[in-house]
Design a protein around this motif. Structure first.
Motif, mmCIF file in Angstrom:
data_model
loop_
_atom_site.group_PDB
_atom_site.id
_atom_site.type_symbol
_atom_site.label_atom_id
_atom_site.label_comp_id
_atom_site.label_asym_id
_atom_site.label_seq_id
_atom_site.Cartn_x
_atom_site.Cartn_y
_atom_site.Cartn_z
ATOM 1 N N LEU A 87 0.808 -1.218 0.000
ATOM 2 C CA LEU A 87 0.000 0.000 0.000
ATOM 3 C C LEU A 87 0.844 1.273 0.000
ATOM 4 C CD1 LEU A 87 -2.743 -0.998 2.604
ATOM 5 C CD2 LEU A 87 -2.950 -0.983 0.108
ATOM 6 N N GLN A 88 2.139 1.151 0.264
ATOM 7 C CA GLN A 88 2.993 2.335 0.421
ATOM 8 C C GLN A 88 2.959 3.267 -0.795
ATOM 9 O OE1 GLN A 88 4.376 3.285 3.274
ATOM 10 N NE2 GLN A 88 4.986 5.171 2.241
ATOM 11 N N PRO A 89 3.065 2.757 -2.018
ATOM 12 C CA PRO A 89 3.004 3.676 -3.174
ATOM 13 C C PRO A 89 1.691 4.450 -3.234
ATOM 14 C CG PRO A 89 3.877 1.542 -3.832
ATOM 15 C CD PRO A 89 3.367 1.380 -2.436
ATOM 16 N N GLU A 90 0.610 3.819 -2.854
ATOM 17 C CA GLU A 90 -0.681 4.508 -2.853
ATOM 18 C C GLU A 90 -0.692 5.606 -1.790
ATOM 19 O OE1 GLU A 90 -5.233 3.403 -3.807
ATOM 20 O OE2 GLU A 90 -3.593 2.015 -4.087
ATOM 21 N N ALA A 91 -0.096 5.318 -0.644
ATOM 22 C CA ALA A 91 -0.020 6.327 0.412
ATOM 23 C C ALA A 91 0.820 7.520 -0.043
ATOM 24 C CB ALA A 91 0.570 5.715 1.673
ATOM 25 N N GLU A 92 1.936 7.256 -0.709
ATOM 26 C CA GLU A 92 2.780 8.345 -1.200
ATOM 27 C C GLU A 92 2.052 9.168 -2.254
ATOM 28 O OE1 GLU A 92 6.280 6.327 -2.509
ATOM 29 O OE2 GLU A 92 6.947 5.831 -0.466
ATOM 30 N N THR A 296 -5.153 0.826 6.776
ATOM 31 C CA THR A 296 -5.766 1.508 5.636
ATOM 32 C C THR A 296 -6.538 2.767 6.026
ATOM 33 O OG1 THR A 296 -7.842 0.246 5.738
ATOM 34 C CG2 THR A 296 -6.022 -0.705 4.427
ATOM 35 N N ALA A 297 -6.658 3.039 7.330
ATOM 36 C CA ALA A 297 -7.466 4.174 7.775
ATOM 37 C C ALA A 297 -7.060 5.500 7.120
ATOM 38 C CB ALA A 297 -7.436 4.283 9.296
ATOM 39 N N PRO A 298 -5.753 5.835 7.040
ATOM 40 C CA PRO A 298 -5.399 7.100 6.394
ATOM 41 C C PRO A 298 -5.770 7.138 4.913
ATOM 42 C CG PRO A 298 -3.569 6.256 7.721
ATOM 43 C CD PRO A 298 -4.576 5.159 7.609
ATOM 44 N N LEU A 299 -5.636 6.021 4.226
ATOM 45 C CA LEU A 299 -6.007 5.964 2.810
ATOM 46 C C LEU A 299 -7.513 6.162 2.640
ATOM 47 C CD1 LEU A 299 -3.811 2.952 1.642
ATOM 48 C CD2 LEU A 299 -3.549 5.345 0.944
ATOM 49 N N ARG A 300 -8.276 5.513 3.505
ATOM 50 C CA ARG A 300 -9.731 5.639 3.404
ATOM 51 C C ARG A 300 -10.189 7.050 3.741
ATOM 52 N NH1 ARG A 300 -11.913 2.428 7.329
ATOM 53 N NH2 ARG A 300 -9.929 1.703 8.192
ATOM 54 N N ALA A 301 -9.554 7.654 4.737
ATOM 55 C CA ALA A 301 -9.914 9.026 5.114
ATOM 56 C C ALA A 301 -9.605 9.992 3.977
ATOM 57 C CB ALA A 301 -9.172 9.432 6.377
ATOM 58 N N ALA A 302 -8.458 9.796 3.324
ATOM 59 C CA ALA A 302 -8.088 10.666 2.204
ATOM 60 C C ALA A 302 -9.058 10.491 1.041
ATOM 61 C CB ALA A 302 -6.656 10.368 1.758
ATOM 62 N N ALA A 303 -9.449 9.254 0.778
ATOM 63 C CA ALA A 303 -10.404 8.995 -0.306
ATOM 64 C C ALA A 303 -11.750 9.644 -0.004
ATOM 65 C CB ALA A 303 -10.566 7.493 -0.507
#
Length: 341
Positions: A87-92, A296-303
């Motif tokens: 998931l790191q590339p998606e977070a970046e 995944t919480a930060p990714l979901r919050a950003a989405a």
């Protein structure tokens, strides 16, 4: 405080939808319709749960329920770390930081929540992801609380009866959100709700509540004929005025065509609207909950902030296209009227 699920004026229960969709206002609205409203205590602290209970008590003098997530054993740390790397590339890409594993098990404030519910009892408590111990169940029973175990198989139903549950919520594979399997790694069953209900009835005489894909009057009537004393509605209420679902989630219920079961967002199997995030990551998500949920919480919050329905977790049952907007009281009333023919 005594309540019987087979004596509700309208045999409709609001599914507890953790993460914000269930609100005290939704509880009160379903209560006004003659059903049973439910608070979702999952992901909330014990004090936050107590605050929501207080709000319900101010707005409704009718029985209500509180749902608890039963803690899960720790997941495979190596598998979670590998998923983090994926998931790191998606977070970046989205400028967010993925959390490192704390090493401390997350028990969702389980012990503190039980203490609150014993000190200040509520009419109904239900459990998802497992069962309390016999001692915990006995203590709540002594406090006058009716207890409901969520089950997805006859085997889980036997275990729920053995530990002292008063009723069972039988969750079929059509249900939106997390499957209530008692073990994280279990592959959820695929026996349709209308076949699962009689299969569970064969092993227990406890009252059964039907959950999963019940979006119209015909489906409600069929579940009651199959042996349920009440039905539990979640997705059917997501677009209601009192729902806490986001505008993007509400819109996606009518725009995205299909649902699928995935571990991509939380590590537990959950049914949601199929999107690009699920397609990219679902096959690689380990059975580790709540570790993957936190990851995944930060990714979901950003989405959610950018209203990106291709990356949000959009829990929904198989009848999501039938969900309609308007006051929840009217939705429940109309569904029940339609079910009666």
């Amino acid at each position: 405080m005594a309540v019987r699920l087979d004596e509700l004026a309208v045999p409709v229960i609001a599914a507890p939808m953790a993460g914000g969709a269930s609100t005290p206002e939704l509880v009160a609205a379903v209560n006004r319709a003659g059903g049973l409203g439910f608070l979702a205590a999952g992901y909330r602290s014990a004090p936050a749960m107590a605050e929501q209970i207080a709000l319900v008590r101010k707005s409704s003098d009718r029985p209500y329920g509180v749902n608890l997530f039963v803690p899960s054993p720790p997941g495979d740390r190596a598998a979670v770390a590998a998923y983090r790397e994926r998931l790191q590339p998606e977070a970046e890409r989205w400028g967010v930081t993925l959390p490192e594993e704390s090493g401390q098990p997350d028990r969702d404030d389980w012990e503190a929540k039980l203490a609150v519910l014993l000190a200040d009892p509520v009419p109904v408590v239900s459990y998802t992801f497992g069962l309390p111990t016999a001692e915990e169940a006995s203590a709540l029973r002594a406090a006058g609380t009716l207890q409901v175990g969520t089950v997805t198989t006859p085997e889980e139903a036997r275990a729920a009866q053995a530990v002292g549950m008063d009723a069972l919520c039988v969750q079929g594979p059509e249900a939106g959100g997390h499957r209530g399997t008692h073990r994280v790694a279990d592959v959820p069953g695929e026996v349709p709700l209308l076949r699962l209900l009689p299969a569970v009835r064969e092993v227990t005489g406890l009252p059964l509540v039907a959950a999963g894909g019940l979006g119209d009057g015909a489906a409600v009537a069929a579940a009651l004929r199959a042996g349920a004393v009440a039905v539990q509605l979640g997705t059917a209420l997501l677009r209601s005025d009192e729902s806490g679902a986001s505008a993007a989630h509400r819109a996606a219920l009518t725009e995205l065509p299909e649902t699928t079961v995935t571990r991509a967002f939380t590590g537990r199997p959950a049914r949601g609207l199929r999107n690009a995030f699920i397609d990219r990551h679902g096959p690689y998500a380990p059975p580790a909950y709540p570790e993957v949920h936190h990851l995944t919480a930060p990714l979901r919050a950003a989405a959610t902030r950018r209203e990106d329905t291709e990356a949000m977790h959009l829990w929904a049952g198989t009848a999501h296209h039938l969900a309609r907007s308007g006051p929840a009281e009217a939705i429940v009333t109309d569904l029940w009227r339609s079910a009666q023919g």
